[in-house]
Design a protein around this motif. Sequence first.
Motif, PDB file in Angstrom:
ATOM      1  N   ASP A  20       1.305  45.309 -56.187  1.00  0.00           N
ATOM      2  CA  ASP A  20       1.936  46.077 -55.542  1.00  0.00           C
ATOM      3  C   ASP A  20       1.086  47.463 -55.324  1.00  0.00           C
ATOM      4  N   VAL A  21       0.984  48.084 -54.027  1.00  0.00           N
ATOM      5  CA  VAL A  21       0.573  49.465 -53.878  1.00  0.00           C
ATOM      6  C   VAL A  21       1.465  50.317 -53.598  1.00  0.00           C
ATOM      7  N   VAL A  22       1.740  51.624 -54.170  1.00  0.00           N
ATOM      8  CA  VAL A  22       2.784  52.498 -53.790  1.00  0.00           C
ATOM      9  C   VAL A  22       1.902  53.708 -53.401  1.00  0.00           C
ATOM     10  N   LYS A  23       2.622  54.133 -52.342  1.00  0.00           N
ATOM     11  CA  LYS A  23       1.853  55.346 -51.633  1.00  0.00           C
ATOM     12  C   LYS A  23       3.201  56.352 -51.546  1.00  0.00           C
ATOM     13  N   VAL A  37       0.913  48.810 -58.939  1.00  0.00           N
ATOM     14  CA  VAL A  37       1.838  48.201 -60.210  1.00  0.00           C
ATOM     15  C   VAL A  37       1.492  46.795 -60.044  1.00  0.00           C
ATOM     16  N   PHE A  38       1.632  46.418 -61.693  1.00  0.00           N
ATOM     17  CA  PHE A  38       1.086  45.082 -61.891  1.00  0.00           C
ATOM     18  C   PHE A  38       2.260  44.475 -62.442  1.00  0.00           C
ATOM     19  N   VAL A  39       2.883  43.218 -61.921  1.00  0.00           N
ATOM     20  CA  VAL A  39       3.984  42.542 -62.556  1.00  0.00           C
ATOM     21  C   VAL A  39       3.838  41.328 -62.860  1.00  0.00           C
ATOM     22  N   PRO A  40       3.967  40.949 -64.404  1.00  0.00           N
ATOM     23  CA  PRO A  40       3.720  39.519 -64.753  1.00  0.00           C
ATOM     24  C   PRO A  40       3.875  38.374 -63.760  1.00  0.00           C
ATOM     25  N   LYS A 118      13.869  52.351 -59.748  1.00  0.00           N
ATOM     26  CA  LYS A 118      14.911  51.715 -58.850  1.00  0.00           C
ATOM     27  C   LYS A 118      14.339  50.563 -58.186  1.00  0.00           C
ATOM     28  N   ASN A 119      12.862  50.351 -58.049  1.00  0.00           N
ATOM     29  CA  ASN A 119      12.484  49.133 -57.280  1.00  0.00           C
ATOM     30  C   ASN A 119      12.144  48.188 -58.047  1.00  0.00           C
ATOM     31  N   TYR A 120      11.839  48.151 -59.566  1.00  0.00           N
ATOM     32  CA  TYR A 120      11.402  47.224 -60.381  1.00  0.00           C
ATOM     33  C   TYR A 120      12.604  46.997 -61.661  1.00  0.00           C
ATOM     34  N   LYS A 121      12.562  45.724 -62.092  1.00  0.00           N
ATOM     35  CA  LYS A 121      13.465  45.137 -63.246  1.00  0.00           C
ATOM     36  C   LYS A 121      12.795  45.924 -64.300  1.00  0.00           C
TER      37      LYS A 121
END
Length: 262
Positions: A20-23, A37-40, A118-121
């Motif tokens: 994910d790229v968050v701007k 953002v790197f999620v497993p 808010k956007n990730y668990k």
Amino acid sequence: MRKFLFIWILFLSVLINAQDVVKINKSYLPEENTSFVFVPKASKPNTAHPLLFLLHGYSGSHLDWNNNISVQKLADDYGFIIVCPDGYHNGWYVNSPKKQNSKYEKFFWKDLVSYITKNYKIDNDNIFITGLSMGGHGAMNQYLKNQNFFKAGGSMSGILDIRLFPDKWEIKDLLGDYKSNHIDWDNNSAIVNLKKYKSPKTKIIVDCGTEDFAYQSNINFLNEAKSFNVDIKFNERKGNHDWHFWTESIINHLNYFKSLVK
């Protein structure tokens, strides 16, 4: 032309590997901020993960960590969500009293942390922060001042006492010259904040190479921590202020953070 093509391919490979790229664009930032953002990859719906904020150094960007080590692999191997925010070329992760468009600490808490939580668990009991050089300074300051949010904090070759370097790395552009603004320098030096915010639950990991120009400031920080009986894991070994050292150190830090996850 070949150089441009290589850079473009490298940039594309970084984007592909970033989940994910968050701007975020705010008036109190010098320009739009970008975070990876790197999620497993094995993450299951509704599974909460430990969270790590991973900060870069002076003259770097959010690209740095993933350019030098696969952050996605780290996320997969350790089961952490890893956020690599842009600290700007010389942002020092501080709220500048001199520049209205350089309020990084405000952005970090009001915007970035708010967005990620808010956007990730997220496993809210297991949130960590570390970084290298300028990012080691930033990570340690954010950790020490916010220990109810973070479980532990780290630093790799961190500038843990910026007062030792009053004319280096454009710090005075943000804080003013040291002689006239020493209170602002004190408030943004991790070694001072260690004394101010230490508590029985403080948990710190620090790596620094014995050939590093920041070594003495790290030793000073270690001695201060010991004098306060702070729980600090200090790793020193032959090494310099470079990516060879940091790509080894991040493994130390993730192993340490993982050991604290309950």
